[in-house]
Design a protein around this motif. Structure first.
Motif, PDB file in Angstrom:
ATOM      1  N   LEU A   1      -5.977   4.156  -4.622  1.00  0.00           N
ATOM      2  CA  LEU A   1      -4.546   3.218  -4.725  1.00  0.00           C
ATOM      3  C   LEU A   1      -3.356   4.048  -4.256  1.00  0.00           C
ATOM      4  O   LEU A   1      -2.572   3.384  -3.850  1.00  0.00           O
ATOM      5  N   LYS A   2      -3.197   5.339  -4.678  1.00  0.00           N
ATOM      6  CA  LYS A   2      -1.904   6.228  -4.482  1.00  0.00           C
ATOM      7  C   LYS A   2      -1.931   6.058  -2.784  1.00  0.00           C
ATOM      8  O   LYS A   2      -0.945   5.952  -2.095  1.00  0.00           O
ATOM      9  N   THR A   3      -2.996   6.392  -1.883  1.00  0.00           N
ATOM     10  CA  THR A   3      -2.930   6.374  -0.733  1.00  0.00           C
ATOM     11  C   THR A   3      -2.472   4.958  -0.096  1.00  0.00           C
ATOM     12  O   THR A   3      -1.920   4.732   1.038  1.00  0.00           O
ATOM     13  N   ILE A   4      -3.106   4.033  -0.610  1.00  0.00           N
ATOM     14  CA  ILE A   4      -2.806   2.606  -0.135  1.00  0.00           C
ATOM     15  C   ILE A   4      -1.270   2.405  -0.401  1.00  0.00           C
ATOM     16  O   ILE A   4      -0.618   1.903   0.394  1.00  0.00           O
ATOM     17  N   ALA A   5      -0.498   2.797  -1.536  1.00  0.00           N
ATOM     18  CA  ALA A   5       0.563   2.535  -1.890  1.00  0.00           C
ATOM     19  C   ALA A   5       1.648   3.246  -0.527  1.00  0.00           C
ATOM     20  O   ALA A   5       2.393   2.953  -0.013  1.00  0.00           O
ATOM     21  N   GLU A   6       1.079   4.588  -0.283  1.00  0.00           N
ATOM     22  CA  GLU A   6       1.491   5.157   0.959  1.00  0.00           C
ATOM     23  C   GLU A   6       1.530   4.696   2.065  1.00  0.00           C
ATOM     24  O   GLU A   6       2.329   4.501   3.040  1.00  0.00           O
ATOM     25  N   ILE A   7       0.294   4.185   2.507  1.00  0.00           N
ATOM     26  CA  ILE A   7      -0.083   3.308   3.785  1.00  0.00           C
ATOM     27  C   ILE A   7       1.059   2.303   4.042  1.00  0.00           C
ATOM     28  O   ILE A   7       1.489   2.077   4.866  1.00  0.00           O
ATOM     29  N   ILE A   8       1.056   1.203   2.933  1.00  0.00           N
ATOM     30  CA  ILE A   8       1.929   0.049   3.029  1.00  0.00           C
ATOM     31  C   ILE A   8       3.410   0.062   2.506  1.00  0.00           C
ATOM     32  O   ILE A   8       3.963  -0.885   2.581  1.00  0.00           O
ATOM     33  N   GLY A   9       3.723   1.517   1.824  1.00  0.00           N
ATOM     34  CA  GLY A   9       5.117   1.464   1.737  1.00  0.00           C
ATOM     35  C   GLY A   9       5.382   0.774   0.452  1.00  0.00           C
ATOM     36  O   GLY A   9       6.560   0.299   0.401  1.00  0.00           O
ATOM     37  N   VAL A  10       4.630   0.624  -0.464  1.00  0.00           N
ATOM     38  CA  VAL A  10       5.207  -0.124  -1.778  1.00  0.00           C
ATOM     39  C   VAL A  10       4.608   0.991  -2.971  1.00  0.00           C
ATOM     40  O   VAL A  10       3.764   1.580  -2.895  1.00  0.00           O
ATOM     41  N   PRO A  11       5.208   0.691  -4.299  1.00  0.00           N
ATOM     42  CA  PRO A  11       4.892   1.397  -5.527  1.00  0.00           C
ATOM     43  C   PRO A  11       3.411   1.167  -5.745  1.00  0.00           C
ATOM     44  O   PRO A  11       2.805  -0.131  -5.364  1.00  0.00           O
ATOM     45  N   GLU A  12       2.725   2.168  -6.211  1.00  0.00           N
ATOM     46  CA  GLU A  12       1.392   2.223  -6.604  1.00  0.00           C
ATOM     47  C   GLU A  12       1.194   1.002  -7.571  1.00  0.00           C
ATOM     48  O   GLU A  12       0.247   0.072  -7.576  1.00  0.00           O
ATOM     49  N   GLY A  13       2.143   0.544  -8.469  1.00  0.00           N
ATOM     50  CA  GLY A  13       1.895  -0.680  -9.353  1.00  0.00           C
ATOM     51  C   GLY A  13       1.824  -1.889  -8.596  1.00  0.00           C
ATOM     52  O   GLY A  13       1.135  -2.962  -8.894  1.00  0.00           O
ATOM     53  N   THR A  14       2.635  -2.153  -7.631  1.00  0.00           N
ATOM     54  CA  THR A  14       2.502  -3.166  -6.671  1.00  0.00           C
ATOM     55  C   THR A  14       1.065  -3.381  -6.091  1.00  0.00           C
ATOM     56  O   THR A  14       0.446  -4.541  -5.993  1.00  0.00           O
ATOM     57  N   VAL A  15       0.631  -2.230  -5.627  1.00  0.00           N
ATOM     58  CA  VAL A  15      -0.982  -2.275  -5.064  1.00  0.00           C
ATOM     59  C   VAL A  15      -1.831  -2.786  -6.087  1.00  0.00           C
ATOM     60  O   VAL A  15      -2.758  -3.517  -5.833  1.00  0.00           O
ATOM     61  N   LYS A  16      -1.547  -2.193  -7.307  1.00  0.00           N
ATOM     62  CA  LYS A  16      -2.483  -2.741  -8.448  1.00  0.00           C
ATOM     63  C   LYS A  16      -2.546  -4.185  -8.655  1.00  0.00           C
ATOM     64  O   LYS A  16      -3.401  -4.898  -8.698  1.00  0.00           O
ATOM     65  N   SER A  17      -1.010  -4.622  -8.735  1.00  0.00           N
ATOM     66  CA  SER A  17      -0.800  -6.107  -8.850  1.00  0.00           C
ATOM     67  C   SER A  17      -1.528  -6.887  -7.708  1.00  0.00           C
ATOM     68  O   SER A  17      -2.062  -8.045  -8.188  1.00  0.00           O
ATOM     69  N   ARG A  18      -1.297  -6.526  -6.609  1.00  0.00           N
ATOM     70  CA  ARG A  18      -1.846  -7.284  -5.294  1.00  0.00           C
ATOM     71  C   ARG A  18      -3.444  -7.151  -5.366  1.00  0.00           C
ATOM     72  O   ARG A  18      -3.936  -8.184  -5.131  1.00  0.00           O
TER      73      ARG A  18
ATOM     74  N   LEU B   1      -1.389 -12.166   3.842  1.00  0.00           N
ATOM     75  CA  LEU B   1      -1.637 -10.842   4.223  1.00  0.00           C
ATOM     76  C   LEU B   1      -1.626  -9.756   3.312  1.00  0.00           C
ATOM     77  O   LEU B   1      -2.323  -8.815   3.445  1.00  0.00           O
ATOM     78  N   PRO B   2      -0.496  -9.695   2.226  1.00  0.00           N
ATOM     79  CA  PRO B   2      -0.605  -8.472   1.492  1.00  0.00           C
ATOM     80  C   PRO B   2      -1.873  -8.282   0.390  1.00  0.00           C
ATOM     81  O   PRO B   2      -2.170  -7.475   0.150  1.00  0.00           O
ATOM     82  N   HIS B   3      -2.303  -9.497  -0.039  1.00  0.00           N
ATOM     83  CA  HIS B   3      -3.827  -9.516  -0.743  1.00  0.00           C
ATOM     84  C   HIS B   3      -4.627  -8.982   0.382  1.00  0.00           C
ATOM     85  O   HIS B   3      -5.426  -7.981  -0.249  1.00  0.00           O
ATOM     86  N   LYS B   4      -5.076  -9.393   1.410  1.00  0.00           N
ATOM     87  CA  LYS B   4      -6.163  -9.140   2.366  1.00  0.00           C
ATOM     88  C   LYS B   4      -6.013  -7.651   2.656  1.00  0.00           C
ATOM     89  O   LYS B   4      -6.941  -7.070   2.705  1.00  0.00           O
ATOM     90  N   GLU B   5      -4.824  -7.282   2.899  1.00  0.00           N
ATOM     91  CA  GLU B   5      -4.421  -5.755   3.225  1.00  0.00           C
ATOM     92  C   GLU B   5      -4.918  -4.633   2.107  1.00  0.00           C
ATOM     93  O   GLU B   5      -5.678  -3.878   2.246  1.00  0.00           O
ATOM     94  N   VAL B   6      -4.612  -5.023   0.761  1.00  0.00           N
ATOM     95  CA  VAL B   6      -5.021  -4.170  -0.388  1.00  0.00           C
ATOM     96  C   VAL B   6      -6.450  -4.210  -0.492  1.00  0.00           C
ATOM     97  O   VAL B   6      -7.204  -3.135  -0.842  1.00  0.00           O
ATOM     98  N   LEU B   7      -7.196  -5.352  -0.323  1.00  0.00           N
ATOM     99  CA  LEU B   7      -8.602  -5.362  -0.413  1.00  0.00           C
ATOM    100  C   LEU B   7      -9.337  -4.724   0.507  1.00  0.00           C
ATOM    101  O   LEU B   7     -10.221  -3.946   0.237  1.00  0.00           O
TER     102      LEU B   7
END
Length: 192
Positions: free
Chosen positions: A158-175, A142-148
């Motif tokens: 990426l910044k907006t995705i981080a705000e939407i899912i409530g994780v740091p931007e670096g985590t969004v990049k990693s996922r 799910l976390p990978h599917k969501e960021v894609l």
């Protein structure tokens, strides 16, 4: 009610302009039914597609709960340009809440490690791979599917995705990087 994602992965939905968002929010804050109608007119299809991609087996339940929360909380949106991100944040929260209640065993927020020298844009997919990508996407955690979904299908930065899912931007990049690697491997495996 809806039974599946009835739009192509590359289809985009018309988004309201900033003045339209301002008017919609103003009407919704005043309890105007037309404001709520316009809100649902613009956002039903993209939010349904997002929720369905994350959790197809419970999408109808989540979708109903999502709109209830939107109607109750829409007055809290302060800036019209934040409306899209806010709606997806509500969708994310309702989906996660629903999955926790259902005691889904798949990890919701696993952390991944990525090569710091790698860039999010390192992996590029061809448009003709859409069917294979969709099949592989459905098999991702799910976390990978969501960021894609948020990055490539909903076109959020990426910044907006981080705000939407409530994780740091670096985590969004990693996922995002890990998900793209997994998709690439799945596509290579399918070619063999």
């Amino acid at each position: 009610m809806r039974r599946g994602p009835h739009v192509a992965a590359t289809e985009s939905f018309p988004r309201p302009t900033a003045p339209q968002c301002r008017l919609i929010l103003l009407r919704c804050r005043q309890g105007d039914a037309e404001g709520f109608e316009q809100l649902t007119q613009y956002w039903t299809e993209p939010l349904w597609t997002y929720v369905y991609r994350l959790c197809p087996e419970h999408a109808e339940d989540i979708f109903g709960e999502l709109w209830r929360d939107v109607f109750v909380q829409v007055h809290s949106v302060r800036h019209p340009e934040a409306l899209a991100g806010w709606l997806y944040r509500v969708a994310h929260n309702v989906t996660m809440r629903h999955l926790r209640r259902r005691r889904v065993t798949e990890p919701l927020h696993e952390e991944e490690h990525v090569d710091p020298a790698a860039s999010v844009e390192d992996l590029v997919f061809a448009a003709e791979d859409a069917v294979e990508i969709r099949e592989a996407l459905d098999k991702l955690p799910l976390p990978h599917k969501e960021v894609l979904t948020l990055h490539f299908l909903e076109d959020f930065p990426l910044k907006t995705i981080a705000e939407i899912i409530g994780v740091p931007e670096g985590t969004v990049k990693s996922r995002l990087f890990a998900a793209k690697q997994t998709l690439r491997a799945a596509l290579r495996h399918k070619e063999r």
